[in-house]
Write a protein that holds these residues in place. Structure first.
Motif, short mmCIF file in Angstrom:
data_model
loop_
_atom_site.label_atom_id
_atom_site.label_comp_id
_atom_site.label_asym_id
_atom_site.label_seq_id
_atom_site.Cartn_x
_atom_site.Cartn_y
_atom_site.Cartn_z
N ALA A 39 0.84 -1.21 0.00
CA ALA A 39 0.00 0.00 0.00
C ALA A 39 0.87 1.25 0.00
O ALA A 39 0.82 2.06 0.91
N SER A 40 1.69 1.40 -1.03
CA SER A 40 2.66 2.49 -1.04
C SER A 40 2.43 3.50 -2.17
O SER A 40 3.10 4.53 -2.21
N VAL A 41 1.50 3.21 -3.07
CA VAL A 41 1.30 4.06 -4.24
C VAL A 41 0.89 5.47 -3.84
O VAL A 41 1.39 6.47 -4.38
N THR A 42 0.00 5.59 -2.86
CA THR A 42 -0.48 6.90 -2.43
C THR A 42 0.65 7.76 -1.90
O THR A 42 0.77 8.94 -2.26
N MET A 43 1.51 7.18 -1.05
CA MET A 43 2.60 7.95 -0.48
C MET A 43 3.63 8.33 -1.53
O MET A 43 4.19 9.43 -1.51
N ILE A 44 3.91 7.43 -2.46
CA ILE A 44 4.86 7.74 -3.54
C ILE A 44 4.31 8.90 -4.38
O ILE A 44 5.06 9.82 -4.75
N ALA A 45 3.00 8.87 -4.68
CA ALA A 45 2.37 9.96 -5.44
C ALA A 45 2.47 11.28 -4.68
O ALA A 45 2.78 12.33 -5.26
N ALA A 46 2.21 11.23 -3.37
CA ALA A 46 2.28 12.44 -2.54
C ALA A 46 3.70 13.01 -2.52
O ALA A 46 3.90 14.23 -2.64
N MET A 47 4.69 12.14 -2.39
CA MET A 47 6.07 12.60 -2.38
C MET A 47 6.47 13.19 -3.73
O MET A 47 7.22 14.18 -3.80
N THR A 48 5.97 12.60 -4.81
CA THR A 48 6.27 13.12 -6.15
C THR A 48 5.72 14.53 -6.31
O THR A 48 6.42 15.42 -6.79
N VAL A 49 4.46 14.73 -5.90
CA VAL A 49 3.86 16.07 -5.97
C VAL A 49 4.66 17.05 -5.12
O VAL A 49 4.94 18.18 -5.56
N PHE A 50 5.04 16.63 -3.93
CA PHE A 50 5.79 17.51 -3.02
C PHE A 50 7.15 17.90 -3.63
O PHE A 50 7.54 19.08 -3.60
N MET A 51 7.86 16.93 -4.20
CA MET A 51 9.18 17.25 -4.77
C MET A 51 9.06 18.11 -6.03
O MET A 51 9.92 18.96 -6.27
N VAL A 52 8.00 17.90 -6.80
CA VAL A 52 7.78 18.75 -7.97
C VAL A 52 7.52 20.19 -7.53
O VAL A 52 8.04 21.15 -8.12
N CYS A 69 8.65 21.56 -4.78
CA CYS A 69 9.96 22.06 -4.33
C CYS A 69 10.82 22.48 -5.52
O CYS A 69 11.53 23.50 -5.46
N PHE A 70 10.76 21.68 -6.58
CA PHE A 70 11.53 21.98 -7.80
C PHE A 70 11.13 23.34 -8.37
O PHE A 70 11.98 24.19 -8.68
N PHE A 71 9.82 23.57 -8.50
CA PHE A 71 9.36 24.84 -9.08
C PHE A 71 9.57 26.00 -8.12
O PHE A 71 9.85 27.13 -8.55
N LEU A 72 9.47 25.75 -6.81
CA LEU A 72 9.77 26.80 -5.84
C LEU A 72 11.24 27.21 -5.94
O LEU A 72 11.56 28.41 -5.89
N ALA A 73 12.13 26.24 -6.10
CA ALA A 73 13.55 26.55 -6.27
C ALA A 73 13.78 27.36 -7.55
O ALA A 73 14.61 28.29 -7.57
N ASN A 74 13.04 27.03 -8.61
CA ASN A 74 13.17 27.80 -9.85
C ASN A 74 12.73 29.24 -9.66
O ASN A 74 13.35 30.17 -10.19
N LEU A 75 11.63 29.45 -8.89
CA LEU A 75 11.16 30.82 -8.62
C LEU A 75 12.21 31.61 -7.83
O LEU A 75 12.50 32.77 -8.16
N VAL A 76 12.75 30.98 -6.80
CA VAL A 76 13.79 31.66 -5.99
C VAL A 76 15.00 31.97 -6.86
O VAL A 76 15.57 33.07 -6.79
N SER A 77 15.39 31.01 -7.70
CA SER A 77 16.57 31.19 -8.55
C SER A 77 16.37 32.33 -9.55
O SER A 77 17.29 33.12 -9.81
N HIS A 78 15.16 32.43 -10.10
CA HIS A 78 14.86 33.52 -11.03
C HIS A 78 14.87 34.86 -10.31
O HIS A 78 15.42 35.85 -10.83
N TRP A 79 14.29 34.89 -9.12
CA TRP A 79 14.25 36.12 -8.31
C TRP A 79 15.66 36.58 -7.94
O TRP A 79 15.99 37.77 -8.05
N ARG A 80 16.52 35.64 -7.53
CA ARG A 80 17.87 35.98 -7.08
C ARG A 80 18.89 36.00 -8.22
O ARG A 80 20.06 36.26 -8.00
#
Length: 324
Positions: A60-73, A75-86
């Protein structure tokens, strides 16, 4: 009690090891690159192999893997926003991504889960009936983080200073990828790796990951001109300790609103803790190995680890209120 436990059993040992590395470098002038090679070619591969081989991946791990994928994505776009700003260069962009995307879910995450689910309100008649479920969720998080950190995280660290082709070439010269593949192969074929002579070597080497990594970071700090009020370090540190756990809370409530029962009280608490855990130590080791903003990556690891003594305590308290 949670705050004092985190300080005594997590922060003090970690910073004690960092201090040892710092003092050893001041006395003997340690070659951090040599320590980095030791980590990359023995300790980290051994840690990956033994943990992936020994850990059962629950069905029963599919749900948690999906949640982690959304969370890391996110984080990826948040890092891009910070990088563009700075207005970061390519190296800083990749370092920023690694700092936000990958957490110290190993020793720190496991210790916190055991702490939280071994005390009220998760204790019933002196027993800990929710600890097993919590550890299952934590195992899923740990494996997904380990695989993604040692593949995507490694790629991003190298990509900051090399072309995509050169980064892949360097990655495939490192043993971590092959040890991960070997562990998955051995599991799938049913071989008993513990019967072979190399198992005790890898087991001992893998257990040395945290002390060797923190001593290496201490030595790196000794050779680093520390900027205590570095704006770039503090931006990521504060985002890591505030925005990401709050986004995790939003994900939990949104998932349960769309599909009731997606997160149980136990899995919600474990996921919230995951979202609030500080930056993974390996991100600093990768930065040192590739020469990609090592000072910046090291200071973020230290900053987020220190701040987590307060932020983790706060979010565990919030989790008790919201989910229990």
């Amino acid at each position: 009690m949670v705050f004092l436990f985190i300080i005594e059993h997590t922060m003090l040992p970690i910073f004690g090891l960092v201090l040892i590395g710092f003092l050893l470098d001041r006395k003997f002038h340690i070659d951090v690159k040599t320590l980095s090679k030791f980590m990359f070619y023995l300790v980290i591969p051994s840690f990956i192999f033994t943990n992936v081989y020994e850990t059962e991946f629950p069905p029963a791990s599919v749900t948690m893997i999906a949640a982690m994928t959304v969370f890391m994505v996110f984080c990826f776009f948040l890092a891009n926003l910070v990088s563009h700003w700075r207005r970061y260069d390519e190296g800083m962009i990749q370092s920023c991504r690694n700092a936000l995307m990958f957490n110290n879910t190993g020793n720190l995450g496991v210790a916190l889960i055991i702490l939280v689910f071994s005390h009220d309100p998760f204790v019933v008649d002196g027993q800990t009936p929710y600890l097993a479920e919590a550890m299952v969720v934590q195992i899923i998080i740990f494996i997904v983080q380990s695989i993604s950190l040692n593949t995507l995280g490694l790629y991003q660290a190298g990509r900051g200073r090399l072309s995509a082709a050169d980064t892949l070439r360097v990655m495939f010269r490192m043993p971590m990828i092959y040890f991960l593949a070997a562990a998955l192969l051995v599991r799938s074929t049913g071989w008993n790796a513990e019967e072979f002579f190399f198992w005790p070597i890898m087991e001992m080497a893998g257990k040395s990951l945290l002390p060797v990594a923190m001593v290496s970071i201490g030595a790196q700090l000794s050779q680093t001109k520390i900027h205590w009020f570095d704006k770039d370090v503090w931006i990521i540190s504060l985002l890591k300790m505030t925005v990401l756990p709050l986004f995790g809370l939003v994900m939990i409530y949104a998932a349960n609103a769309l599909m009731p029962g997606t997160f149980t009280a136990v899995s919600a608490m474990v996921f919230l803790i995951y979202c609030a855990i500080p930056t993974a130590v390996n991100t600093a080791l990768f930065a040192i190995e590739f020469g990609n903003n090592a000072d910046y990556a090291t200071q973020i690891v230290m900053n987020t680890t220190a701040l987590s003594a307060i932020s983790l305590t706060f979010y565990i308290f919030i989790g008790h209120i919201l989910f229990v």
